[in-house]
Design a protein around this motif. Sequence first.
Motif, PDB file in Angstrom:
ATOM      1  N   HIS A  22     -32.034 -47.420  -9.029  1.00 26.58           N
ATOM      2  CA  HIS A  22     -30.636 -47.141  -8.665  1.00 26.58           C
ATOM      3  C   HIS A  22     -30.463 -47.096  -7.153  1.00 26.58           C
ATOM      4  CE1 HIS A  22     -28.830 -46.676 -12.587  1.00 26.58           C
ATOM      5  NE2 HIS A  22     -29.869 -45.958 -12.971  1.00 26.58           N
ATOM      6  N   THR A  23     -31.461 -46.549  -6.431  1.00 28.30           N
ATOM      7  CA  THR A  23     -31.351 -46.520  -4.965  1.00 28.30           C
ATOM      8  C   THR A  23     -31.417 -47.923  -4.378  1.00 28.30           C
ATOM      9  OG1 THR A  23     -33.723 -46.262  -4.514  1.00 28.30           O
ATOM     10  CG2 THR A  23     -32.431 -44.235  -4.837  1.00 28.30           C
ATOM     11  N   GLN A  24     -31.997 -48.870  -5.118  1.00 35.39           N
ATOM     12  CA  GLN A  24     -32.083 -50.256  -4.672  1.00 35.39           C
ATOM     13  C   GLN A  24     -30.856 -51.068  -5.076  1.00 35.39           C
ATOM     14  OE1 GLN A  24     -34.774 -51.178  -2.671  1.00 35.39           O
ATOM     15  NE2 GLN A  24     -34.987 -48.964  -2.811  1.00 35.39           N
ATOM     16  N   GLY A  25     -29.901 -50.433  -5.778  1.00 34.58           N
ATOM     17  CA  GLY A  25     -28.669 -51.107  -6.141  1.00 34.58           C
ATOM     18  C   GLY A  25     -28.625 -51.682  -7.545  1.00 34.58           C
ATOM     19  N   TYR A  26     -29.680 -51.507  -8.309  1.00 35.18           N
ATOM     20  CA  TYR A  26     -29.673 -51.989  -9.695  1.00 35.18           C
ATOM     21  C   TYR A  26     -28.803 -51.061 -10.536  1.00 35.18           C
ATOM     22  CZ  TYR A  26     -33.607 -54.870  -8.293  1.00 35.18           C
ATOM     23  OH  TYR A  26     -34.406 -55.788  -7.674  1.00 35.18           O
ATOM     24  N   THR A  27     -27.913 -51.642 -11.324  1.00 34.33           N
ATOM     25  CA  THR A  27     -27.008 -50.825 -12.130  1.00 34.33           C
ATOM     26  C   THR A  27     -27.279 -50.934 -13.627  1.00 34.33           C
ATOM     27  OG1 THR A  27     -25.382 -52.608 -12.144  1.00 34.33           O
ATOM     28  CG2 THR A  27     -25.160 -50.924 -10.428  1.00 34.33           C
ATOM     29  N   LEU A  28     -27.908 -52.012 -14.054  1.00 33.71           N
ATOM     30  CA  LEU A  28     -28.208 -52.204 -15.468  1.00 33.71           C
ATOM     31  C   LEU A  28     -29.722 -52.260 -15.631  1.00 33.71           C
ATOM     32  CD1 LEU A  28     -27.075 -52.670 -18.302  1.00 33.71           C
ATOM     33  CD2 LEU A  28     -27.104 -55.112 -17.820  1.00 33.71           C
ATOM     34  N   LEU A  29     -30.274 -51.265 -16.314  1.00 31.73           N
ATOM     35  CA  LEU A  29     -31.718 -51.170 -16.494  1.00 31.73           C
ATOM     36  C   LEU A  29     -32.067 -51.258 -17.970  1.00 31.73           C
ATOM     37  CD1 LEU A  29     -32.414 -48.175 -14.082  1.00 31.73           C
ATOM     38  CD2 LEU A  29     -32.445 -50.627 -13.561  1.00 31.73           C
ATOM     39  N   ILE A  30     -33.242 -51.764 -18.251  1.00 36.70           N
ATOM     40  CA  ILE A  30     -33.725 -51.868 -19.624  1.00 36.70           C
ATOM     41  C   ILE A  30     -35.073 -51.168 -19.710  1.00 36.70           C
ATOM     42  CG2 ILE A  30     -34.472 -53.440 -21.449  1.00 36.70           C
ATOM     43  CD1 ILE A  30     -32.499 -55.495 -20.203  1.00 36.70           C
ATOM     44  N   GLY A  31     -35.175 -50.206 -20.619  1.00 36.99           N
ATOM     45  CA  GLY A  31     -36.429 -49.506 -20.846  1.00 36.99           C
ATOM     46  C   GLY A  31     -37.193 -50.162 -21.980  1.00 36.99           C
ATOM     47  N   LEU A  32     -38.516 -50.206 -21.841  1.00 36.57           N
ATOM     48  CA  LEU A  32     -39.383 -50.833 -22.841  1.00 36.57           C
ATOM     49  C   LEU A  32     -40.422 -49.842 -23.319  1.00 36.57           C
ATOM     50  CD1 LEU A  32     -40.126 -54.045 -20.756  1.00 36.57           C
ATOM     51  CD2 LEU A  32     -38.494 -53.863 -22.614  1.00 36.57           C
ATOM     52  N   ASP A  33     -40.824 -49.985 -24.567  1.00 34.69           N
ATOM     53  CA  ASP A  33     -41.927 -49.188 -25.097  1.00 34.69           C
ATOM     54  C   ASP A  33     -42.564 -49.971 -26.227  1.00 34.69           C
ATOM     55  OD1 ASP A  33     -43.709 -47.101 -25.264  1.00 34.69           O
ATOM     56  OD2 ASP A  33     -42.345 -45.727 -26.289  1.00 34.69           O
ATOM     57  N   GLU A  34     -43.840 -49.721 -26.448  1.00 35.72           N
ATOM     58  CA  GLU A  34     -44.549 -50.356 -27.550  1.00 35.72           C
ATOM     59  C   GLU A  34     -45.419 -49.310 -28.218  1.00 35.72           C
ATOM     60  OE1 GLU A  34     -48.049 -50.527 -27.495  1.00 35.72           O
ATOM     61  OE2 GLU A  34     -48.084 -49.687 -25.501  1.00 35.72           O
ATOM     62  N   LEU A  51     -29.295 -48.082 -21.659  1.00 38.51           N
ATOM     63  CA  LEU A  51     -28.368 -46.967 -21.852  1.00 38.51           C
ATOM     64  C   LEU A  51     -27.459 -46.847 -20.640  1.00 38.51           C
ATOM     65  CD1 LEU A  51     -30.887 -44.323 -23.224  1.00 38.51           C
ATOM     66  CD2 LEU A  51     -29.056 -45.409 -24.518  1.00 38.51           C
ATOM     67  N   PRO A  52     -26.245 -46.333 -20.839  1.00 38.17           N
ATOM     68  CA  PRO A  52     -25.374 -46.117 -19.689  1.00 38.17           C
ATOM     69  C   PRO A  52     -25.954 -45.027 -18.788  1.00 38.17           C
ATOM     70  CG  PRO A  52     -24.378 -45.225 -21.678  1.00 38.17           C
ATOM     71  CD  PRO A  52     -25.632 -45.924 -22.094  1.00 38.17           C
ATOM     72  N   ASP A  53     -25.534 -45.050 -17.533  1.00 37.47           N
ATOM     73  CA  ASP A  53     -25.963 -44.025 -16.576  1.00 37.47           C
ATOM     74  C   ASP A  53     -24.748 -43.199 -16.196  1.00 37.47           C
ATOM     75  OD1 ASP A  53     -27.710 -42.712 -14.834  1.00 37.47           O
ATOM     76  OD2 ASP A  53     -27.052 -43.950 -13.155  1.00 37.47           O
ATOM     77  N   PRO A  54     -24.791 -41.894 -16.303  1.00 36.40           N
ATOM     78  CA  PRO A  54     -25.964 -41.096 -16.629  1.00 36.40           C
ATOM     79  C   PRO A  54     -26.339 -41.218 -18.104  1.00 36.40           C
ATOM     80  CG  PRO A  54     -24.074 -39.661 -16.416  1.00 36.40           C
ATOM     81  CD  PRO A  54     -23.616 -41.059 -16.038  1.00 36.40           C
ATOM     82  N   TYR A  55     -27.624 -41.011 -18.365  1.00 40.44           N
ATOM     83  CA  TYR A  55     -28.142 -41.161 -19.720  1.00 40.44           C
ATOM     84  C   TYR A  55     -27.562 -40.101 -20.638  1.00 40.44           C
ATOM     85  CZ  TYR A  55     -31.429 -43.712 -16.852  1.00 40.44           C
ATOM     86  OH  TYR A  55     -31.979 -44.551 -15.935  1.00 40.44           O
ATOM     87  N   PRO A  56     -26.941 -40.510 -21.735  1.00 42.30           N
ATOM     88  CA  PRO A  56     -26.295 -39.544 -22.631  1.00 42.30           C
ATOM     89  C   PRO A  56     -27.257 -38.905 -23.637  1.00 42.30           C
ATOM     90  CG  PRO A  56     -25.892 -41.764 -23.402  1.00 42.30           C
ATOM     91  CD  PRO A  56     -26.673 -41.883 -22.125  1.00 42.30           C
ATOM     92  N   ARG A  77     -29.528 -41.305 -32.063  1.00 40.31           N
ATOM     93  CA  ARG A  77     -28.750 -41.024 -30.843  1.00 40.31           C
ATOM     94  C   ARG A  77     -28.876 -42.175 -29.846  1.00 40.31           C
ATOM     95  NH1 ARG A  77     -29.142 -36.023 -27.910  1.00 40.31           N
ATOM     96  NH2 ARG A  77     -27.051 -36.633 -27.337  1.00 40.31           N
ATOM     97  N   ILE A  78     -30.081 -42.705 -29.710  1.00 35.61           N
ATOM     98  CA  ILE A  78     -30.281 -43.828 -28.790  1.00 35.61           C
ATOM     99  C   ILE A  78     -29.477 -45.037 -29.265  1.00 35.61           C
ATOM    100  CG2 ILE A  78     -31.971 -45.518 -27.971  1.00 35.61           C
ATOM    101  CD1 ILE A  78     -34.009 -43.150 -27.921  1.00 35.61           C
ATOM    102  N   GLN A  79     -29.571 -45.366 -30.561  1.00 38.13           N
ATOM    103  CA  GLN A  79     -28.830 -46.513 -31.089  1.00 38.13           C
ATOM    104  C   GLN A  79     -27.323 -46.357 -30.879  1.00 38.13           C
ATOM    105  OE1 GLN A  79     -30.326 -46.802 -35.192  1.00 38.13           O
ATOM    106  NE2 GLN A  79     -30.800 -48.925 -34.674  1.00 38.13           N
ATOM    107  N   SER A  80     -26.805 -45.158 -31.100  1.00 42.73           N
ATOM    108  CA  SER A  80     -25.352 -44.975 -31.009  1.00 42.73           C
ATOM    109  C   SER A  80     -24.839 -45.026 -29.569  1.00 42.73           C
ATOM    110  CB  SER A  80     -24.929 -43.670 -31.686  1.00 42.73           C
ATOM    111  OG  SER A  80     -25.413 -42.559 -30.977  1.00 42.73           O
ATOM    112  N   HIS A  81     -25.685 -44.747 -28.583  1.00 44.51           N
ATOM    113  CA  HIS A  81     -25.267 -44.757 -27.184  1.00 44.51           C
ATOM    114  C   HIS A  81     -25.700 -46.004 -26.423  1.00 44.51           C
ATOM    115  CE1 HIS A  81     -24.810 -40.428 -28.002  1.00 44.51           C
ATOM    116  NE2 HIS A  81     -23.837 -40.511 -27.115  1.00 44.51           N
ATOM    117  N   ALA A  82     -26.530 -46.827 -27.008  1.00 43.12           N
ATOM    118  CA  ALA A  82     -27.104 -47.976 -26.302  1.00 43.12           C
ATOM    119  C   ALA A  82     -26.056 -49.023 -25.956  1.00 43.12           C
ATOM    120  CB  ALA A  82     -28.199 -48.606 -27.151  1.00 43.12           C
TER     121      ALA A  82
END
Length: 92
Positions: A22-34, A51-56, A77-82
């Motif tokens: 966010h400090t670098q100006g990125y507004t849309l982020l994608i989190g990954l997990d396996e 997820l939107p920022d701030p994270y709900p 909750r993640i699915q409903s806010h994603a």
Amino acid sequence: MSDLFAALDMTPVCGQVEDWAHTQGYTLLIGLDEAGRGPLAGPVVAAAVSLPDPYPVDGINDSKKLSENRREALFDRIQSHALGYAICAVER
């Protein structure tokens, strides 16, 4: 990514990479997990979510650090806010 770790001067904790982005100006982020036993023992499941920022949704962390009950509670909750998400399972 190694430049990011050097800039942080440490191995990042959950949320720290997002704050840096966010400090670098990125507004849309994608989190990954396996999760899984690896390509030889399979199956492996991977997920990506934005997820939107701030994270709900509070309590998001590495899935391996969460109990099964906590992961299940966060899933809906993640699915409903994603803004968007994808889940993929691969078996041999």
